[in-house]
Design a protein around this motif. Structure first.
Motif, PDB file in Angstrom:
ATOM      1  N   VAL A   5       0.864  -1.181   0.000  1.00 25.47           N
ATOM      2  CA  VAL A   5       0.000   0.000   0.000  1.00 25.47           C
ATOM      3  C   VAL A   5       0.901   1.233   0.000  1.00 25.47           C
ATOM      4  O   VAL A   5       1.872   1.291   0.758  1.00 25.47           O
ATOM      5  CB  VAL A   5      -0.906   0.015   1.242  1.00 25.47           C
ATOM      6  N   LEU A   6       0.572   2.196  -0.855  1.00 21.69           N
ATOM      7  CA  LEU A   6       1.314   3.457  -0.894  1.00 21.69           C
ATOM      8  C   LEU A   6       0.389   4.580  -0.426  1.00 21.69           C
ATOM      9  O   LEU A   6      -0.643   4.832  -1.043  1.00 21.69           O
ATOM     10  CB  LEU A   6       1.797   3.746  -2.321  1.00 21.69           C
ATOM     11  N   ALA A   7       0.743   5.200   0.700  1.00 24.48           N
ATOM     12  CA  ALA A   7      -0.067   6.307   1.231  1.00 24.48           C
ATOM     13  C   ALA A   7       0.675   7.618   0.977  1.00 24.48           C
ATOM     14  O   ALA A   7       1.882   7.704   1.194  1.00 24.48           O
ATOM     15  CB  ALA A   7      -0.314   6.116   2.718  1.00 24.48           C
ATOM     16  N   VAL A   8      -0.062   8.638   0.520  1.00 21.08           N
ATOM     17  CA  VAL A   8       0.575   9.911   0.184  1.00 21.08           C
ATOM     18  C   VAL A   8       0.233  10.958   1.253  1.00 21.08           C
ATOM     19  O   VAL A   8      -0.937  11.329   1.423  1.00 21.08           O
ATOM     20  CB  VAL A   8       0.123  10.412  -1.203  1.00 21.08           C
ATOM     21  N   ALA A   9       1.250  11.406   1.959  1.00 24.82           N
ATOM     22  CA  ALA A   9       1.043  12.358   3.055  1.00 24.82           C
ATOM     23  C   ALA A   9       0.671  13.739   2.528  1.00 24.82           C
ATOM     24  O   ALA A   9       0.912  14.053   1.361  1.00 24.82           O
ATOM     25  CB  ALA A   9       2.297  12.446   3.910  1.00 24.82           C
ATOM     26  N   GLU A  10       0.088  14.538   3.402  1.00 22.07           N
ATOM     27  CA  GLU A  10      -0.285  15.906   3.019  1.00 22.07           C
ATOM     28  C   GLU A  10       0.273  16.907   4.028  1.00 22.07           C
ATOM     29  O   GLU A  10       0.249  16.676   5.226  1.00 22.07           O
ATOM     30  CB  GLU A  10      -1.810  16.022   2.974  1.00 22.07           C
ATOM     31  N   HIS A  11       0.793  17.998   3.508  1.00 19.35           N
ATOM     32  CA  HIS A  11       1.275  19.044   4.394  1.00 19.35           C
ATOM     33  C   HIS A  11       0.898  20.399   3.818  1.00 19.35           C
ATOM     34  O   HIS A  11       0.590  20.522   2.625  1.00 19.35           O
ATOM     35  CB  HIS A  11       2.796  18.960   4.560  1.00 19.35           C
ATOM     36  N   ARG A  12       0.891  21.391   4.676  1.00 16.25           N
ATOM     37  CA  ARG A  12       0.609  22.749   4.201  1.00 16.25           C
ATOM     38  C   ARG A  12       1.340  23.744   5.089  1.00 16.25           C
ATOM     39  O   ARG A  12       1.285  23.635   6.296  1.00 16.25           O
ATOM     40  CB  ARG A  12      -0.893  23.036   4.249  1.00 16.25           C
ATOM     41  N   GLY A  36       0.815  -6.922   2.627  1.00 19.07           N
ATOM     42  CA  GLY A  36       1.939  -6.186   2.051  1.00 19.07           C
ATOM     43  C   GLY A  36       2.537  -5.193   3.032  1.00 19.07           C
ATOM     44  O   GLY A  36       2.184  -5.156   4.211  1.00 19.07           O
ATOM     45  N   ASP A  37       3.463  -4.404   2.527  1.00 19.75           N
ATOM     46  CA  ASP A  37       4.111  -3.361   3.325  1.00 19.75           C
ATOM     47  C   ASP A  37       3.376  -2.035   3.148  1.00 19.75           C
ATOM     48  O   ASP A  37       2.722  -1.821   2.132  1.00 19.75           O
ATOM     49  CB  ASP A  37       5.565  -3.184   2.872  1.00 19.75           C
ATOM     50  N   LEU A  38       3.571  -1.169   4.148  1.00 21.64           N
ATOM     51  CA  LEU A  38       3.023   0.182   4.031  1.00 21.64           C
ATOM     52  C   LEU A  38       4.135   1.157   3.655  1.00 21.64           C
ATOM     53  O   LEU A  38       5.072   1.377   4.429  1.00 21.64           O
ATOM     54  CB  LEU A  38       2.364   0.613   5.350  1.00 21.64           C
ATOM     55  N   HIS A  39       4.016   1.695   2.454  1.00 17.67           N
ATOM     56  CA  HIS A  39       4.951   2.716   1.969  1.00 17.67           C
ATOM     57  C   HIS A  39       4.285   4.078   2.104  1.00 17.67           C
ATOM     58  O   HIS A  39       3.087   4.198   1.848  1.00 17.67           O
ATOM     59  CB  HIS A  39       5.298   2.480   0.500  1.00 17.67           C
ATOM     60  N   VAL A  40       5.066   5.071   2.466  1.00 20.90           N
ATOM     61  CA  VAL A  40       4.521   6.420   2.589  1.00 20.90           C
ATOM     62  C   VAL A  40       5.333   7.345   1.686  1.00 20.90           C
ATOM     63  O   VAL A  40       6.568   7.257   1.652  1.00 20.90           O
ATOM     64  CB  VAL A  40       4.591   6.901   4.052  1.00 20.90           C
ATOM     65  N   ALA A  41       4.621   8.201   0.969  1.00 23.05           N
ATOM     66  CA  ALA A  41       5.307   9.202   0.150  1.00 23.05           C
ATOM     67  C   ALA A  41       5.103  10.567   0.772  1.00 23.05           C
ATOM     68  O   ALA A  41       3.993  10.886   1.210  1.00 23.05           O
ATOM     69  CB  ALA A  41       4.734   9.197  -1.272  1.00 23.05           C
ATOM     70  N   VAL A  42       6.149  11.365   0.835  1.00 24.46           N
ATOM     71  CA  VAL A  42       5.968  12.758   1.226  1.00 24.46           C
ATOM     72  C   VAL A  42       6.682  13.619   0.193  1.00 24.46           C
ATOM     73  O   VAL A  42       7.857  13.422  -0.115  1.00 24.46           O
ATOM     74  CB  VAL A  42       6.410  13.022   2.685  1.00 24.46           C
ATOM     75  N   ILE A  43       5.899  14.530  -0.383  1.00 22.10           N
ATOM     76  CA  ILE A  43       6.350  15.262  -1.573  1.00 22.10           C
ATOM     77  C   ILE A  43       6.407  16.758  -1.275  1.00 22.10           C
ATOM     78  O   ILE A  43       5.409  17.368  -0.907  1.00 22.10           O
ATOM     79  CB  ILE A  43       5.370  15.007  -2.746  1.00 22.10           C
ATOM     80  N   GLY A  58       4.102   0.832  12.338  1.00 22.64           N
ATOM     81  CA  GLY A  58       3.368   0.232  11.227  1.00 22.64           C
ATOM     82  C   GLY A  58       3.830   0.699   9.857  1.00 22.64           C
ATOM     83  O   GLY A  58       3.391   0.155   8.847  1.00 22.64           O
ATOM     84  N   VAL A  59       4.689   1.716   9.822  1.00 19.01           N
ATOM     85  CA  VAL A  59       5.177   2.208   8.526  1.00 19.01           C
ATOM     86  C   VAL A  59       6.450   1.452   8.156  1.00 19.01           C
ATOM     87  O   VAL A  59       7.385   1.365   8.956  1.00 19.01           O
ATOM     88  CB  VAL A  59       5.478   3.723   8.585  1.00 19.01           C
TER      89      VAL A  59
END
Lengths: 317, 263
Positions: A5-12, A36-43, A58-59
């Motif tokens: 699973v790929l989760a996309v983080a949010e920031h402001r 599966g594994d938990l992948h996180v994207a921060v852009i 868990g990440v």
């Protein structure tokens, strides 16, 4: 395809938003189901410190994409597309936030993934089933999503934020992003302000669609005066121009936490509730006994505001 | 400049209703123009009145019944309408974003607009995704949740505000051609005038089948299947005051005094 699973983080404006941590919880839930594994994207932004904060229990892996300070949908779409190509995950999870709405559909389209938005729950058992609401939260539905790879956006505040310190692999991901795009963020503007700060009020009388027309506003103003309350409203009242923007409670308005929040003629849409659920005591007056506002109210009157409010004014005059 | 506005007829559910299978029983549904699309239509008509737009065309995916709603948009100032429907769509419970994107793309290719306006979401299935998905598919720029639009025709740039959460707006410049998803409150949608309603009767609503827009049945194969619909369980533990208005107001007043917020 991997079961990941790929989760996309949010920031402001330099801060991760709550929904980022909620995405971690939802993502872990799904990754446990898919195995599966938990992948996180921060852009974008200060990805190094964001990655530190996102490294929670868990990440498994965090991918940082250093491109720009703030959200830009072209950058996000390209970054997620490139990461998807690299990881080939079963699910991409994104927030159903305003910015989520600005890039998640393009991600799904570009990657040819079926898209289920605004999920309030999901189940995975050899296939994905998403729980969503329809008709302004009047009904809940389950939706089976076909195919074997998916894009899902989650509603905020439906999953608790992930806590605990994690042990994720953090790595910079070079997404080779074309920054010559057709949209440019030029700044931010605070709205509201004005004469009254409703977020400071102890007692809020708030009105919604039930007030029907602008001519009925003086009735509520009489109540506000008689009880020395602060007047606020849900979105439609502000959209109609009957009250200024600084009176709006909700996701796109102000968050308020008064001692008492008296909701008059407000049905309690999720966007409104997001702005007032932290009130100590919530009282609702509504003709519809099934209105969602009663789910979070401490006290309620099922009745016509035009009968109840005059009586209430009399109590305090 | 041509502006294409997506217009949807949405069902609104009465306070009390019954569910039959995966649908709300027809008796409890009332059809109306999607609230967000009403603002999109108004924005388009204002662009025409102010100069930059020469023509406003609406596009609807909907059965013949939706023509009543389409006439509303025409009465408010849209010039003509396209309505896409096909018998094959009758049995689809839930049109997914991809399907809507495919159908609208075909219309965009035929109409060749400079600007597409959609509502942020629809009041029934609330995907909130079609506009951006369409933009990506047709190679237009886009902006989602737009609550202010200042269109610079000379530069070909839409200066927009995007309404973020928590009382913050993002200021963005978007090159046209573009798709903007319009948030409520951006303007004040007009009521249709009697004259407008009369004029709308003679405006063109062009019905198009899949075949007409060059698609086959594959284009409407939805990846999403509605498998159940139910009323959410009430989590209410509210104390409901009983009695007539005077009694309930009395009890409410008591609570307000008890909490020390009103005397």
């Amino acid at each position: 395809m991997s079961p990941d699973v790929l989760a996309v983080a949010e920031h402001r404006r330099g801060e991760l938003r709550d929904v980022s941590y909620e995405l971690l919880t939802a993502g872990r839930q799904l990754a446990d189901a898919t195995g599966g594994d938990l992948h996180v994207a921060v852009i974008g932004g200060d990805t190094e410190s964001f990655a530190e904060e996102l490294d929670r229990e868990g990440v498994d892996a965090i991918h940082t994409v250093s491109e720009g300070e703030e959200f830009n949908h072209d950058v996000y779409v390209q970054a997620v597309e490139a990461l998807h190509g690299e990881l080939d995950p079963q699910v991409v999870l994104m927030p159903n936030s305003v910015n989520g709405l600005d890039y998640a559909p393009a991600v799904a389209n570009r990657l040819d993934l079926p898209l289920a938005t605004d999920a309030v729950d999901f189940e995975y058992d050899d296939g994905l089933t998403v729980t969503r609401e329809m008709y302004g939260s009047k009904v809940e539905t389950t939706v089976e999503v076909g195919g074997d790879q998916y894009a899902v956006t989650i509603r905020g505040a439906e999953w608790p934020g992930a806590e605990g310190v994690g042990d994720a692999d953090v790595a910079e991901f070079d997404a080779d992003i074309d920054t010559d795009t057709g949209s440019t963020v030029t700044g931010f503007e605070e709205v509201g302000g004005g004469d009254v700060d409703i977020s400071e009020a102890d007692f809020i009388v708030s009105i919604g669609r039930g007030i029907e027309e602008e001519d009925n506003l003086p009735l509520i103003e009489d109540l506000v005066e008689a009880t020395d309350a602060t007047l606020a409203s849900s979105r439609p009242i502000v959209d109609s121009g009957w009250l200024p923007k600084n009176r709006q409670v909700g996701q796109s308005g102000k968050v308020v936490t008064p001692d008492v929040y008296l909701a008059i003629g407000i049905s309690g849409a999720v966007q409104h509730v997001a702005g007032m659920k932290g009130s100590d005591t919530i009282i609702a007056v509504n003709t519809d006994p099934n209105a969602p506002i009663f789910d979070i109210a401490d006290y309620g009157i099922v009745g016509d505001l035009f009968d109840v409010v005059p009586e209430l004014i009399e109590e305090f005059e | 400049m041509k502006v294409l506005v997506t217009v949807k007829e949405v069902a609104e559910v009465a306070d009390d209703f019954e569910i039959e299978g995966t649908e709300v029983d027809e008796r409890y549904l009332e059809y109306d123009l999607n609230e967000w699309d009403d603002y999109a239509v108004e924005e388009a008509v204002q662009l025409k009145e102010d100069g930059p737009a020469d023509e406003v065309v609406t596009v609807t995916i909907g059965p013949e019944r939706s023509e009543e709603t389409i006439r509303m948009a025409l009465a408010k100032g849209a010039d003509r309408a396209v309505r896409v429907w096909d018998d094959a769509l009758e049995d689809v419970d839930l049109l997914d974003v991809e399907t809507k994107t495919n159908l609208l793309k075909a219309v965009v290719e035929e109409e060749d607009p400079d600007l597409v306006l959609t509502g942020v979401q629809s009041g029934d299935d609330t995907f909130g995704a079609t506009g951006v998905s369409l933009a990506d598919e047709i190679g237009f720029q886009w902006g989602a949740v737009v609550n202010a639009l200042d269109f610079d025709a000379d530069e070909g740039v839409a200066h927009v505000h995007r309404e973020l959460e928590g009382g913050v707006e993002e200021l963005t410049d978007i090159d046209v051609p573009a798709v903007l998803t319009i948030q409520t409150g951006i303007n004040e949608p007009r009521y249709a005038s009697l004259r407008g309603i009369r004029q709308a009767q003679s405006k063109e609503i062009a019905p198009k089948s899949l075949d007409d827009i060059g698609l086959d049945a594959d284009a409407i194969e939805s990846d999403l299947t509605l498998t159940s619909m139910y009323e959410p369980e009430s989590e209410s533990d509210a104390e409901i005051f009983e009695g007539d208005a005077s009694e309930t107001a009395g009890k409410l007043a008591e609570v307000l005094r008890e909490k020390g917020v009103a005397e």
